[in-house]
Design a protein around this motif. Structure first.
Motif, PDB file in Angstrom:
ATOM      1  N   ALA A 169       1.356 -14.016  -6.940  1.00  0.00           N
ATOM      2  CA  ALA A 169       1.678 -12.821  -6.060  1.00  0.00           C
ATOM      3  C   ALA A 169       2.251 -11.521  -6.998  1.00  0.00           C
ATOM      4  O   ALA A 169       2.007 -10.478  -6.420  1.00  0.00           O
ATOM      5  CB  ALA A 169       2.936 -13.416  -5.363  1.00  0.00           C
ATOM      6  N   ARG A 170       2.556 -11.845  -8.025  1.00  0.00           N
ATOM      7  CA  ARG A 170       2.974 -10.649  -8.804  1.00  0.00           C
ATOM      8  C   ARG A 170       1.708  -9.994  -9.187  1.00  0.00           C
ATOM      9  O   ARG A 170       1.901  -8.611  -9.409  1.00  0.00           O
ATOM     10  CB  ARG A 170       3.571 -11.327 -10.275  1.00  0.00           C
ATOM     11  N   GLN A 171       0.590 -10.444  -9.214  1.00  0.00           N
ATOM     12  CA  GLN A 171      -0.694  -9.618  -9.666  1.00  0.00           C
ATOM     13  C   GLN A 171      -1.312  -8.874  -8.965  1.00  0.00           C
ATOM     14  O   GLN A 171      -2.018  -7.959  -9.102  1.00  0.00           O
ATOM     15  CB  GLN A 171      -1.581 -10.720 -10.306  1.00  0.00           C
ATOM     16  N   LEU A 172      -0.776  -9.065  -7.419  1.00  0.00           N
ATOM     17  CA  LEU A 172      -1.396  -8.110  -6.236  1.00  0.00           C
ATOM     18  C   LEU A 172      -0.708  -6.878  -6.303  1.00  0.00           C
ATOM     19  O   LEU A 172       0.743  -6.642  -6.685  1.00  0.00           O
ATOM     20  CB  LEU A 172      -1.256  -8.839  -5.128  1.00  0.00           C
ATOM     21  N   ARG A 173      -1.464  -5.934  -5.681  1.00  0.00           N
ATOM     22  CA  ARG A 173      -1.002  -4.466  -5.902  1.00  0.00           C
ATOM     23  C   ARG A 173      -1.203  -3.944  -4.340  1.00  0.00           C
ATOM     24  O   ARG A 173      -1.960  -4.185  -3.722  1.00  0.00           O
ATOM     25  CB  ARG A 173      -1.612  -3.625  -6.816  1.00  0.00           C
ATOM     26  N   ASN A 174      -0.155  -3.411  -3.866  1.00  0.00           N
ATOM     27  CA  ASN A 174       0.003  -2.942  -2.549  1.00  0.00           C
ATOM     28  C   ASN A 174      -0.963  -1.708  -2.203  1.00  0.00           C
ATOM     29  O   ASN A 174      -0.810  -0.752  -2.933  1.00  0.00           O
ATOM     30  CB  ASN A 174       1.682  -2.337  -1.887  1.00  0.00           C
ATOM     31  N   LYS A 175      -2.055  -2.065  -1.634  1.00  0.00           N
ATOM     32  CA  LYS A 175      -3.121  -0.941  -1.430  1.00  0.00           C
ATOM     33  C   LYS A 175      -2.854  -0.017  -0.081  1.00  0.00           C
ATOM     34  O   LYS A 175      -3.625   0.680   0.092  1.00  0.00           O
ATOM     35  CB  LYS A 175      -4.502  -1.398  -1.526  1.00  0.00           C
ATOM     36  N   VAL A 176      -2.026  -0.440   0.530  1.00  0.00           N
ATOM     37  CA  VAL A 176      -1.725   0.247   2.078  1.00  0.00           C
ATOM     38  C   VAL A 176      -1.434   1.825   1.959  1.00  0.00           C
ATOM     39  O   VAL A 176      -2.408   2.384   2.583  1.00  0.00           O
ATOM     40  CB  VAL A 176      -0.572  -0.546   2.733  1.00  0.00           C
ATOM     41  N   PRO A 177      -0.667   2.124   0.968  1.00  0.00           N
ATOM     42  CA  PRO A 177      -0.448   3.693   0.963  1.00  0.00           C
ATOM     43  C   PRO A 177      -1.671   4.510   0.638  1.00  0.00           C
ATOM     44  O   PRO A 177      -1.954   5.354   1.217  1.00  0.00           O
ATOM     45  CB  PRO A 177       0.598   3.879  -0.428  1.00  0.00           C
TER      46      PRO A 177
END
Length: 81
Positions: A19-27
């Motif tokens: 989970a720490r490796q994922l990045r929020n791409k929504v913005p």
């Protein structure tokens, strides 16, 4: 009995590391789709979206024509020989 306690700990550790490796791409996606560039929203994603849109429209039109053809064939009286 001791080995049963290790399984949830291992599962929790694996999940928290991934989970720490994922990045929020929504913005980034919001900026892309809210940009006023004159394109319809269904093709703002680029070439892949354009190809998916065209393939969907082609299959829709071809399927509709195919259905209408078989409705026409089914509505014709059969020839008695």
């Amino acid at each position: 009995m001791n080995h049963l306690l290790k399984v949830p700990l291992l599962a929790r550790r694996t999940f928290s590391i991934s989970a720490r490796q994922l990045r929020n791409k929504v913005p980034e996606a919001q900026k892309l789709f809210q940009e006023d560039n004159g394109l319809p929203v269904h093709i703002k994603g680029g070439t892949a979206d354009v190809l998916l849109y065209r393939a969907t429209m082609t299959l829709t039109i071809a399927g509709s024509c195919y259905s209408l053809y078989w409705l026409l064939v089914a509505s014709m009286p059969q020839k008695n020989s």
